[in-house]
Write a protein that holds these residues in place. Sequence first.
Motif, PDB file in Angstrom:
ATOM      1  N   ALA A  67       2.767   5.681   1.371  1.00  0.00           N
ATOM      2  CA  ALA A  67       2.772   4.476   2.197  1.00  0.00           C
ATOM      3  C   ALA A  67       2.387   3.281   1.337  1.00  0.00           C
ATOM      4  O   ALA A  67       1.757   3.430   0.284  1.00  0.00           O
ATOM      5  CB  ALA A  67       1.802   4.618   3.362  1.00  0.00           C
ATOM      6  N   ILE A  68       2.793   2.113   1.786  1.00  0.00           N
ATOM      7  CA  ILE A  68       2.304   0.878   1.184  1.00  0.00           C
ATOM      8  C   ILE A  68       1.106   0.451   2.016  1.00  0.00           C
ATOM      9  O   ILE A  68       1.202   0.280   3.232  1.00  0.00           O
ATOM     10  CB  ILE A  68       3.395  -0.194   1.162  1.00  0.00           C
ATOM     11  N   VAL A  69      -0.036   0.324   1.354  1.00  0.00           N
ATOM     12  CA  VAL A  69      -1.304   0.088   2.032  1.00  0.00           C
ATOM     13  C   VAL A  69      -1.885  -1.253   1.584  1.00  0.00           C
ATOM     14  O   VAL A  69      -2.003  -1.516   0.384  1.00  0.00           O
ATOM     15  CB  VAL A  69      -2.318   1.213   1.722  1.00  0.00           C
ATOM     16  N   GLN A  70      -2.232  -2.067   2.536  1.00  0.00           N
ATOM     17  CA  GLN A  70      -2.949  -3.311   2.251  1.00  0.00           C
ATOM     18  C   GLN A  70      -4.366  -3.152   2.781  1.00  0.00           C
ATOM     19  O   GLN A  70      -4.577  -2.768   3.933  1.00  0.00           O
ATOM     20  CB  GLN A  70      -2.275  -4.512   2.908  1.00  0.00           C
ATOM     21  N   TYR A  71      -5.348  -3.436   1.920  1.00  0.00           N
ATOM     22  CA  TYR A  71      -6.738  -3.213   2.308  1.00  0.00           C
ATOM     23  C   TYR A  71      -7.626  -4.300   1.708  1.00  0.00           C
ATOM     24  O   TYR A  71      -7.209  -5.050   0.815  1.00  0.00           O
ATOM     25  CB  TYR A  71      -7.199  -1.825   1.863  1.00  0.00           C
ATOM     26  N   SER A  72      -8.855  -4.391   2.206  1.00  0.00           N
ATOM     27  CA  SER A  72      -9.783  -5.421   1.751  1.00  0.00           C
ATOM     28  C   SER A  72     -11.129  -4.797   1.375  1.00  0.00           C
ATOM     29  O   SER A  72     -11.567  -3.819   1.982  1.00  0.00           O
ATOM     30  CB  SER A  72     -10.005  -6.467   2.848  1.00  0.00           C
ATOM     31  N   TYR A  73     -11.774  -5.402   0.351  1.00  0.00           N
ATOM     32  CA  TYR A  73     -13.117  -4.977  -0.037  1.00  0.00           C
ATOM     33  C   TYR A  73     -13.802  -6.120  -0.792  1.00  0.00           C
ATOM     34  O   TYR A  73     -13.160  -7.100  -1.182  1.00  0.00           O
ATOM     35  CB  TYR A  73     -13.076  -3.707  -0.889  1.00  0.00           C
ATOM     36  N   GLU A  89     -12.310   2.001  -8.911  1.00  0.00           N
ATOM     37  CA  GLU A  89     -13.237   3.048  -8.491  1.00  0.00           C
ATOM     38  C   GLU A  89     -12.948   3.441  -7.047  1.00  0.00           C
ATOM     39  O   GLU A  89     -12.439   2.646  -6.255  1.00  0.00           O
ATOM     40  CB  GLU A  89     -14.690   2.584  -8.617  1.00  0.00           C
ATOM     41  N   SER A  90     -13.261   4.682  -6.708  1.00  0.00           N
ATOM     42  CA  SER A  90     -13.105   5.119  -5.324  1.00  0.00           C
ATOM     43  C   SER A  90     -14.083   4.338  -4.457  1.00  0.00           C
ATOM     44  O   SER A  90     -15.216   4.064  -4.867  1.00  0.00           O
ATOM     45  CB  SER A  90     -13.369   6.621  -5.207  1.00  0.00           C
ATOM     46  N   LYS A  91     -13.647   3.984  -3.239  1.00  0.00           N
ATOM     47  CA  LYS A  91     -14.475   3.096  -2.432  1.00  0.00           C
ATOM     48  C   LYS A  91     -14.083   3.160  -0.964  1.00  0.00           C
ATOM     49  O   LYS A  91     -12.989   3.604  -0.617  1.00  0.00           O
ATOM     50  CB  LYS A  91     -14.354   1.658  -2.936  1.00  0.00           C
ATOM     51  N   ASP A  92     -14.978   2.679  -0.118  1.00  0.00           N
ATOM     52  CA  ASP A  92     -14.716   2.505   1.304  1.00  0.00           C
ATOM     53  C   ASP A  92     -14.174   1.095   1.513  1.00  0.00           C
ATOM     54  O   ASP A  92     -14.738   0.123   0.984  1.00  0.00           O
ATOM     55  CB  ASP A  92     -15.991   2.704   2.119  1.00  0.00           C
ATOM     56  N   VAL A  93     -13.085   0.975   2.280  1.00  0.00           N
ATOM     57  CA  VAL A  93     -12.413  -0.313   2.441  1.00  0.00           C
ATOM     58  C   VAL A  93     -11.998  -0.502   3.895  1.00  0.00           C
ATOM     59  O   VAL A  93     -12.011   0.438   4.688  1.00  0.00           O
ATOM     60  CB  VAL A  93     -11.153  -0.404   1.542  1.00  0.00           C
TER      61      VAL A  93
END
Length: 260
Positions: free
Chosen positions: A73-79, A88-92
């Motif tokens: 999928a194409i994913v747009q996310y914010s952090y 780095e692996s992260k919660d977003v």
Amino acid sequence: MKKQKLAVIFAALLTMVGFSSCLNGENDPTVSPQELMKVNGVAGYYTFTSAYGYTITPLNMSALSSLNLGSYAIVQYSYDSSLLEWDESKDVTINNVVNIQDEMVVAQAPEEEDGNAPIYTISSSMAQPIYFDKYNLFIPVTYYYKNSSDTDDLTAELNSHDFVLYYDSNDAESTDSRLVLHLRHKVSDTEVQRSDYGTEYRHFNITSVLSDYANKYGVSMPDKIVIEYEKSSSSSYENISSEKVEVEYKSLFEETSSNN
């Protein structure tokens, strides 16, 4: 996440694949990258894996639904970039997810009946074929479709389009440095008048193709991949021409151990 908005499928948003980010104001550390990612987890608990190797976990998990596990999928996310590194692996927070449809790869020469609809183009200044890794190819197909203000009608129309990628080990155009693939487009109803066109990425797993190619030529990978397709300036299948687009391959993966 609400059911994906059909309008998003054909938005320029989808052509900005890769790691890109924008600051929401000069002093705001929030970034919103958009990225091609693999969908993992179980229904109701999703994670997304980047081609760079890190994993993002949604903070707004309850807002996600209708995702295809094991696909892409194409994913747009914010952090917050002041607290977290991009790699780095992260919660977003997930802003939008657009599923990418899986298509077939067939080891045979394309026959006349394999295609019944032209393609407008498969490459432009904004949308190019891309890879998640050396086995997974994503082709941006710009094709003709019938637009509709009715969501159900538009959904049915978009679902009527299928694409198949063919590889023929006896194709005289392929060499020990050049792998030629043939893309064909088929619609379920050729009587529909289609005057609009838009771009959508489709996924092709080329593992079997690379294996056949290596057995044929004795090399692990081609320098370039060439995609041949049937192009037309209208939705008519009567005035098609054969077009090709060439993309780099070996130089992207030969020194990347994570993709071996």
